[in-house]
Write a protein that holds these residues in place. Structure first.
Motif, PDB file in Angstrom:
ATOM      1  N   PRO A  42      46.755  28.058  41.891  1.00  0.00           N
ATOM      2  CA  PRO A  42      47.454  29.170  43.332  1.00  0.00           C
ATOM      3  C   PRO A  42      48.862  28.493  43.309  1.00  0.00           C
ATOM      4  O   PRO A  42      49.538  29.515  43.760  1.00  0.00           O
ATOM      5  CB  PRO A  42      46.442  28.314  44.587  1.00  0.00           C
ATOM      6  CG  PRO A  42      46.113  27.281  44.085  1.00  0.00           C
ATOM      7  CD  PRO A  42      45.332  26.822  42.129  1.00  0.00           C
ATOM      8  N   ILE A  48      43.296  36.872  38.008  1.00  0.00           N
ATOM      9  CA  ILE A  48      42.859  36.288  38.569  1.00  0.00           C
ATOM     10  C   ILE A  48      42.165  34.791  38.842  1.00  0.00           C
ATOM     11  O   ILE A  48      42.904  34.267  39.359  1.00  0.00           O
ATOM     12  CB  ILE A  48      41.558  37.224  39.301  1.00  0.00           C
ATOM     13  CG1 ILE A  48      42.246  39.029  39.864  1.00  0.00           C
ATOM     14  CG2 ILE A  48      40.403  36.285  40.028  1.00  0.00           C
ATOM     15  CD1 ILE A  48      42.786  38.593  40.356  1.00  0.00           C
ATOM     16  N   GLU A  49      41.871  34.759  37.520  1.00  0.00           N
ATOM     17  CA  GLU A  49      41.096  33.107  36.226  1.00  0.00           C
ATOM     18  C   GLU A  49      42.344  32.420  36.495  1.00  0.00           C
ATOM     19  O   GLU A  49      42.040  31.488  37.259  1.00  0.00           O
ATOM     20  CB  GLU A  49      40.462  32.995  35.778  1.00  0.00           C
ATOM     21  CG  GLU A  49      40.845  33.929  34.345  1.00  0.00           C
ATOM     22  CD  GLU A  49      40.648  35.227  34.005  1.00  0.00           C
ATOM     23  OE1 GLU A  49      41.003  35.344  33.070  1.00  0.00           O
ATOM     24  OE2 GLU A  49      40.984  36.360  35.379  1.00  0.00           O
ATOM     25  N   GLU A  58      43.452  31.313  40.408  1.00  0.00           N
ATOM     26  CA  GLU A  58      42.747  30.448  41.095  1.00  0.00           C
ATOM     27  C   GLU A  58      42.648  29.576  40.196  1.00  0.00           C
ATOM     28  O   GLU A  58      41.965  28.496  41.386  1.00  0.00           O
ATOM     29  CB  GLU A  58      41.213  31.132  40.373  1.00  0.00           C
ATOM     30  CG  GLU A  58      40.677  32.234  41.684  1.00  0.00           C
ATOM     31  CD  GLU A  58      39.200  33.407  41.289  1.00  0.00           C
ATOM     32  OE1 GLU A  58      38.700  32.813  40.217  1.00  0.00           O
ATOM     33  OE2 GLU A  58      38.843  34.286  41.989  1.00  0.00           O
TER      34      GLU A  58
END
Length: 147
Positions: free
Chosen positions: A103, A96-97, A100
């Motif tokens: 993107p 996820i990091e 983020e």
């Protein structure tokens, strides 16, 4: 290849025949598949495949895919670039990091528009050879950071 006659004995005979065909012709099937995807047909002279060393020249289709990928993502941010690309090719997973932080790159890599079949196959075919995989990952990372 398969006999469509009912009966347990004939079915067993058919399965045995299919097994014999596979055993006798599997090397030809594997050879044709290797040619199709651009993997080398033979490992080095070492009998232990864990001693095999990654060499980009042995995998021209995979390196062509890498070149096309590098071109497609050249304008994206450097943040987690190597991690995103290697992780996606290796296991179709991203943290996820990373998504983020970058993107645009995550979207391009996961879009399915880039051909990565040979690169993915390279990882899959050598999943038990940790040294080889490390060398492939290092090569991809160096190419990404150089571009």
């Amino acid at each position: 290849m398969i006999d469509f006659i009912t009966g347990r004995g004939l079915l067993l005979l058919s399965l045995r025949r299919m097994y014999e065909l596979w055993v006798n012709h599997s090397s030809q099937i594997i050879k044709q598949f290797s040619i199709l995807i651009g993997l080398p047909l033979e490992m080095s002279n070492n009998s232990d495949s864990s001693l095999e060393v990654f060499s980009p020249a042995k995998f021209p289709k995979a390196m062509n895919e890498l070149s096309a990928l590098l071109e497609a993502i050249a304008a994206t941010s450097i943040y987690f670039k190597a991690e995103i690309v290697v992780s996606y090719i290796k296991s179709h997973s991203l943290r996820i990091e990373w998504i983020e932080a970058n993107p645009a790159l995550a979207k391009i890599v996961t879009s399915g528009l880039l051909k990565t079949f040979s690169l993915e196959t390279l990882f899959e075919a050598n999943r038990n050879n940790k040294n080889f995989l490390r060398d492939v990952e290092n090569h991809i990372s160096k190419q990404l950071l150089a571009g």
